[in-house]
Design a protein around this motif. Structure first.
Motif, PDB file in Angstrom:
ATOM      1  N   GLY A   1      70.723  55.226 -15.584  1.00  0.00           N
ATOM      2  CA  GLY A   1      71.109  54.198 -14.635  1.00  0.00           C
ATOM      3  C   GLY A   1      71.599  52.946 -15.335  1.00  0.00           C
ATOM      4  O   GLY A   1      71.528  52.834 -16.565  1.00  0.00           O
ATOM      5  N   LEU A   2      72.084  52.012 -14.537  1.00  0.00           N
ATOM      6  CA  LEU A   2      72.580  50.748 -15.059  1.00  0.00           C
ATOM      7  C   LEU A   2      72.234  49.639 -14.075  1.00  0.00           C
ATOM      8  O   LEU A   2      72.568  49.734 -12.888  1.00  0.00           O
ATOM      9  CB  LEU A   2      74.101  50.813 -15.245  1.00  0.00           C
TER      10      LEU A   2
ATOM     11  N   GLY B   1      72.317  44.186  -4.221  1.00  0.00           N
ATOM     12  CA  GLY B   1      73.495  44.893  -3.733  1.00  0.00           C
ATOM     13  C   GLY B   1      73.422  45.373  -2.305  1.00  0.00           C
ATOM     14  O   GLY B   1      74.443  45.548  -1.654  1.00  0.00           O
ATOM     15  N   ASN B   2      72.248  45.590  -1.782  1.00  0.00           N
ATOM     16  CA  ASN B   2      72.133  46.140  -0.440  1.00  0.00           C
ATOM     17  C   ASN B   2      71.777  45.086   0.611  1.00  0.00           C
ATOM     18  O   ASN B   2      71.384  45.411   1.714  1.00  0.00           O
ATOM     19  CB  ASN B   2      71.083  47.247  -0.418  1.00  0.00           C
ATOM     20  N   ILE B   3      71.929  43.817   0.269  1.00  0.00           N
ATOM     21  CA  ILE B   3      71.573  42.736   1.180  1.00  0.00           C
ATOM     22  C   ILE B   3      72.798  41.845   1.402  1.00  0.00           C
ATOM     23  O   ILE B   3      73.452  41.424   0.447  1.00  0.00           O
ATOM     24  CB  ILE B   3      70.402  41.903   0.613  1.00  0.00           C
ATOM     25  N   TYR B   4      73.070  41.527   2.653  1.00  0.00           N
ATOM     26  CA  TYR B   4      74.178  40.626   2.961  1.00  0.00           C
ATOM     27  C   TYR B   4      73.833  39.216   2.491  1.00  0.00           C
ATOM     28  O   TYR B   4      72.707  38.757   2.630  1.00  0.00           O
ATOM     29  CB  TYR B   4      74.455  40.598   4.466  1.00  0.00           C
ATOM     30  N   PHE B   5      74.798  38.531   1.919  1.00  0.00           N
ATOM     31  CA  PHE B   5      74.604  37.137   1.537  1.00  0.00           C
ATOM     32  C   PHE B   5      75.906  36.383   1.726  1.00  0.00           C
ATOM     33  O   PHE B   5      76.983  36.954   1.622  1.00  0.00           O
ATOM     34  CB  PHE B   5      74.096  37.011   0.101  1.00  0.00           C
ATOM     35  N   ASP B   6      75.781  35.109   2.039  1.00  0.00           N
ATOM     36  CA  ASP B   6      76.936  34.252   2.290  1.00  0.00           C
ATOM     37  C   ASP B   6      77.024  33.234   1.164  1.00  0.00           C
ATOM     38  O   ASP B   6      76.211  32.313   1.098  1.00  0.00           O
ATOM     39  CB  ASP B   6      76.778  33.569   3.640  1.00  0.00           C
ATOM     40  N   THR B   7      77.997  33.392   0.280  1.00  0.00           N
ATOM     41  CA  THR B   7      78.106  32.497  -0.874  1.00  0.00           C
ATOM     42  C   THR B   7      78.412  31.060  -0.468  1.00  0.00           C
ATOM     43  O   THR B   7      78.152  30.141  -1.235  1.00  0.00           O
ATOM     44  CB  THR B   7      79.199  32.981  -1.844  1.00  0.00           C
ATOM     45  N   ALA B   8      78.931  30.846   0.726  1.00  0.00           N
ATOM     46  CA  ALA B   8      79.214  29.479   1.179  1.00  0.00           C
ATOM     47  C   ALA B   8      77.924  28.663   1.288  1.00  0.00           C
ATOM     48  O   ALA B   8      77.944  27.444   1.203  1.00  0.00           O
ATOM     49  CB  ALA B   8      79.933  29.512   2.519  1.00  0.00           C
ATOM     50  N   LYS B   9      76.790  29.333   1.437  1.00  0.00           N
ATOM     51  CA  LYS B   9      75.501  28.637   1.543  1.00  0.00           C
ATOM     52  C   LYS B   9      74.911  28.292   0.182  1.00  0.00           C
ATOM     53  O   LYS B   9      73.941  27.563   0.094  1.00  0.00           O
ATOM     54  CB  LYS B   9      74.506  29.494   2.334  1.00  0.00           C
ATOM     55  N   PHE B  10      75.487  28.840  -0.880  1.00  0.00           N
ATOM     56  CA  PHE B  10      74.953  28.602  -2.215  1.00  0.00           C
ATOM     57  C   PHE B  10      75.664  27.410  -2.849  1.00  0.00           C
ATOM     58  O   PHE B  10      76.864  27.435  -3.055  1.00  0.00           O
ATOM     59  CB  PHE B  10      75.125  29.830  -3.117  1.00  0.00           C
ATOM     60  N   ASP B  11      74.912  26.372  -3.143  1.00  0.00           N
ATOM     61  CA  ASP B  11      75.492  25.230  -3.840  1.00  0.00           C
ATOM     62  C   ASP B  11      74.921  25.108  -5.248  1.00  0.00           C
ATOM     63  O   ASP B  11      75.171  24.147  -5.948  1.00  0.00           O
ATOM     64  CB  ASP B  11      75.282  23.937  -3.053  1.00  0.00           C
ATOM     65  N   THR B  12      74.145  26.097  -5.638  1.00  0.00           N
ATOM     66  CA  THR B  12      73.581  26.139  -6.982  1.00  0.00           C
ATOM     67  C   THR B  12      73.872  27.509  -7.595  1.00  0.00           C
ATOM     68  O   THR B  12      74.558  28.332  -6.994  1.00  0.00           O
ATOM     69  CB  THR B  12      72.049  25.914  -6.956  1.00  0.00           C
ATOM     70  N   SER B  13      73.289  27.766  -8.729  1.00  0.00           N
ATOM     71  CA  SER B  13      73.469  29.057  -9.408  1.00  0.00           C
ATOM     72  C   SER B  13      72.862  30.188  -8.589  1.00  0.00           C
ATOM     73  O   SER B  13      71.898  30.000  -7.853  1.00  0.00           O
ATOM     74  CB  SER B  13      72.806  29.013 -10.782  1.00  0.00           C
ATOM     75  N   TRP B  14      73.445  31.374  -8.742  1.00  0.00           N
ATOM     76  CA  TRP B  14      72.887  32.560  -8.112  1.00  0.00           C
ATOM     77  C   TRP B  14      73.196  33.788  -8.949  1.00  0.00           C
ATOM     78  O   TRP B  14      74.118  33.794  -9.751  1.00  0.00           O
ATOM     79  CB  TRP B  14      73.349  32.717  -6.672  1.00  0.00           C
ATOM     80  N   ILE B  15      72.349  34.796  -8.788  1.00  0.00           N
ATOM     81  CA  ILE B  15      72.446  36.031  -9.568  1.00  0.00           C
ATOM     82  C   ILE B  15      72.512  37.207  -8.599  1.00  0.00           C
ATOM     83  O   ILE B  15      71.667  37.337  -7.714  1.00  0.00           O
ATOM     84  CB  ILE B  15      71.239  36.187 -10.521  1.00  0.00           C
ATOM     85  N   HIS B  16      73.520  38.048  -8.758  1.00  0.00           N
ATOM     86  CA  HIS B  16      73.703  39.236  -7.930  1.00  0.00           C
ATOM     87  C   HIS B  16      73.308  40.455  -8.756  1.00  0.00           C
ATOM     88  O   HIS B  16      73.874  40.687  -9.826  1.00  0.00           O
ATOM     89  CB  HIS B  16      75.160  39.331  -7.481  1.00  0.00           C
ATOM     90  N   CYS B  17      72.335  41.209  -8.293  1.00  0.00           N
ATOM     91  CA  CYS B  17      71.822  42.371  -9.022  1.00  0.00           C
ATOM     92  C   CYS B  17      72.190  43.658  -8.289  1.00  0.00           C
ATOM     93  O   CYS B  17      71.919  43.789  -7.096  1.00  0.00           O
ATOM     94  CB  CYS B  17      70.299  42.262  -9.145  1.00  0.00           C
ATOM     95  N   VAL B  18      72.817  44.580  -9.026  1.00  0.00           N
ATOM     96  CA  VAL B  18      73.175  45.882  -8.475  1.00  0.00           C
ATOM     97  C   VAL B  18      72.648  46.958  -9.417  1.00  0.00           C
ATOM     98  O   VAL B  18      72.869  46.898 -10.628  1.00  0.00           O
ATOM     99  CB  VAL B  18      74.704  46.030  -8.326  1.00  0.00           C
ATOM    100  N   VAL B  19      71.943  47.930  -8.854  1.00  0.00           N
ATOM    101  CA  VAL B  19      71.421  49.049  -9.640  1.00  0.00           C
ATOM    102  C   VAL B  19      72.199  50.301  -9.253  1.00  0.00           C
ATOM    103  O   VAL B  19      72.327  50.614  -8.066  1.00  0.00           O
ATOM    104  CB  VAL B  19      69.911  49.258  -9.395  1.00  0.00           C
ATOM    105  N   SER B  20      72.747  50.979 -10.245  1.00  0.00           N
ATOM    106  CA  SER B  20      73.483  52.221  -9.972  1.00  0.00           C
ATOM    107  C   SER B  20      72.931  53.340 -10.845  1.00  0.00           C
ATOM    108  O   SER B  20      72.403  53.097 -11.926  1.00  0.00           O
ATOM    109  CB  SER B  20      74.979  52.016 -10.227  1.00  0.00           C
ATOM    110  N   PHE B  21      73.057  54.556 -10.339  1.00  0.00           N
ATOM    111  CA  PHE B  21      72.564  55.719 -11.055  1.00  0.00           C
ATOM    112  C   PHE B  21      73.728  56.618 -11.420  1.00  0.00           C
ATOM    113  O   PHE B  21      74.680  56.765 -10.662  1.00  0.00           O
ATOM    114  CB  PHE B  21      71.548  56.484 -10.207  1.00  0.00           C
TER     115      PHE B  21
END
Length: 132
Positions: free
Chosen positions: A63-64, A20-40
């Motif tokens: 937390g979740l 959640g705290n890292i910039y990512f560009d989905t246009a560069k992903f041509d395969t599966s990806w997982i986005h993880c966010v931790v909240s309290f």
């Protein structure tokens, strides 16, 4: 940081892993990806005989961890469900480094905000206990 590296190692051959705290560009992903966010969420102070010794009590922080699993449209749901199962197996009712994980919720189909990916989600509630 240690847990983040363990997750990256586990999924390195199968999917990109972003947090959640890292910039990512989905246009560069041509395969599966997982986005993880931790909240309290709520924190509760327990003072009825917890902690013992010089400790006056115990602070419980809820937390979740949310894992959004994206796989390319056209490949079916198998990969997304397999990733979801791996996440569930990793955390289901386990205590890891003093963090108590509850049973995961999902994987559940979600509306994807990216038109070329399907989305499934696994949510893992947890509690952290801190002596105060």
């Amino acid at each position: 940081k240690k847990k983040k590296q363990e997750l990256q190692t586990e999924f390195a051959n199968d999917a990109n892993l972003v947090f959640g705290n890292i910039y990512f560009d989905t246009a560069k992903f041509d395969t599966s990806w997982i986005h993880c966010v931790v909240s309290f969420g709520a924190s509760t102070y327990l003072d009825q005989g917890f902690g013992g010794g010089d400790n006056k009590g115990l602070n419980v922080c809820a937390g979740l961890a949310t894992f959004d699993i994206y796989t390319k449209i056209g490949g079916g749901t198998g990969d997304a469900l397999a990733f979801g199962r791996r996440i569930k197996d990793r955390y289901n009712r386990r205590t890891i480094d003093g963090i108590d994980f509850d049973p995961p919720i999902g994987p559940e189909s979600q509306n994807s905000e990216f038109k070329s990916f399907i989305k499934y989600q696994v949510r893992v509630p947890f509690n952290i206990y801190e002596s105060v």
